[in-house]
Design a protein around this motif. Structure first.
Motif, PDB file in Angstrom:
ATOM      1  N   VAL A  47       0.539  -1.136  -0.080  1.00 40.27           N
ATOM      2  CA  VAL A  47       0.040   0.021   0.117  1.00 40.27           C
ATOM      3  C   VAL A  47       0.735   1.249   0.047  1.00 40.27           C
ATOM      4  O   VAL A  47       1.704   1.411   0.870  1.00 40.27           O
ATOM      5  N   HIS A  48       0.612   2.235  -1.008  1.00 37.38           N
ATOM      6  CA  HIS A  48       1.511   3.287  -0.895  1.00 37.38           C
ATOM      7  C   HIS A  48       0.901   4.432   0.357  1.00 37.38           C
ATOM      8  O   HIS A  48      -0.443   4.265   0.468  1.00 37.38           O
ATOM      9  N   PRO A  49       1.622   5.240   0.683  1.00 37.69           N
ATOM     10  CA  PRO A  49       0.821   6.102   1.467  1.00 37.69           C
ATOM     11  C   PRO A  49      -0.324   7.007   1.247  1.00 37.69           C
ATOM     12  O   PRO A  49      -1.066   7.009   2.109  1.00 37.69           O
ATOM     13  N   ALA A  50      -0.242   7.418   0.090  1.00 36.88           N
ATOM     14  CA  ALA A  50      -1.451   8.073  -0.482  1.00 36.88           C
ATOM     15  C   ALA A  50      -2.535   7.252  -0.513  1.00 36.88           C
ATOM     16  O   ALA A  50      -3.752   7.837  -0.054  1.00 36.88           O
ATOM     17  N   GLN A  51      -2.515   5.852  -1.051  1.00 39.63           N
ATOM     18  CA  GLN A  51      -3.546   5.034  -0.897  1.00 39.63           C
ATOM     19  C   GLN A  51      -4.154   4.670   0.442  1.00 39.63           C
ATOM     20  O   GLN A  51      -5.156   4.615   0.771  1.00 39.63           O
ATOM     21  N   LYS A  52      -3.204   4.593   1.489  1.00 36.92           N
ATOM     22  CA  LYS A  52      -3.639   4.313   2.915  1.00 36.92           C
ATOM     23  C   LYS A  52      -4.158   5.655   3.363  1.00 36.92           C
ATOM     24  O   LYS A  52      -5.393   5.344   4.070  1.00 36.92           O
ATOM     25  N   LYS A  58     -12.054   6.976   3.609  1.00 36.70           N
ATOM     26  CA  LYS A  58     -13.348   6.673   3.101  1.00 36.70           C
ATOM     27  C   LYS A  58     -13.734   5.741   4.231  1.00 36.70           C
ATOM     28  O   LYS A  58     -15.159   5.657   4.367  1.00 36.70           O
ATOM     29  N   GLU A  59     -13.017   4.865   4.732  1.00 38.90           N
ATOM     30  CA  GLU A  59     -13.716   3.903   5.921  1.00 38.90           C
ATOM     31  C   GLU A  59     -14.087   4.805   7.105  1.00 38.90           C
ATOM     32  O   GLU A  59     -15.093   4.360   7.642  1.00 38.90           O
TER      33      GLU A  59
END
Length: 159
Positions: A47-52, A58-59
């Protein structure tokens, strides 16, 4: 007292489902207890930091949609306040008696809770400095809530 647990993801393992079901049954005489599951975001590996950050956002939005405005929000987070079982029981008793009879516990997904969720929470609670799967924490939490009611009522707890 009304207790809600808002958690990211579903329990997949049957043994964890059975444990949760058992503690929910045991809690029936003490409180109306409900578990609300919100969808867990899918992620690439690694997982890339931006995706995290996007996943947490969202969660977090899904969690906050289910939070009643009058409830006392308790976020489960490693950096939160640690309690003994007796201190936790005392805290729940104080909330029920003096402040709030609707308590909502918040359990994040694989990456924890978003900063927004943590900021809106009234209390951050830590079970340990160790990292546990969020599915297992649900069982820990239910057991500790049940134990707290037993402690507050002076009832014996099977060890």
């Amino acid at each position: 007292m009304k207790i809600q647990i808002i958690t990211v993801g579903k329990l997949k393992e049957k043994y964890l489902q059975q444990a949760c079901k058992e503690y929910l049954k045991r809690l029936t005489p003490y409180a109306k207890t409900e578990i609300i599951e919100v969808a867990e975001e899918k992620a690439s590996d690694p997982v890339h930091p931006a995706q995290k950050e996007q996943i947490l956002e969202k969660e977090g939005q899904r969690i906050l949609r289910h939070c009643p405005p009058d409830a006392f929000l308790i976020a489960l987070a490693i950096e939160g306040k640690a309690f003994t079982s007796t201190e936790f029981a005392r805290k729940l008793d104080q909330l029920a008696t003096y402040r709030k009879s609707h308590i909502v516990f918040l359990i994040g997904g694989s990456y924890g809770l978003s900063p927004k969720v943590l900021k809106q929470s009234d209390l951050s609670l830590s079970f340990s400095k160790m990292t546990f799967p969020h599915q297992l924490i649900r069982v820990f939490l239910l057991e500790q809530i049940y134990r707290a009611f037993k402690i507050n009522r002076g009832e014996a707890y099977h060890k």
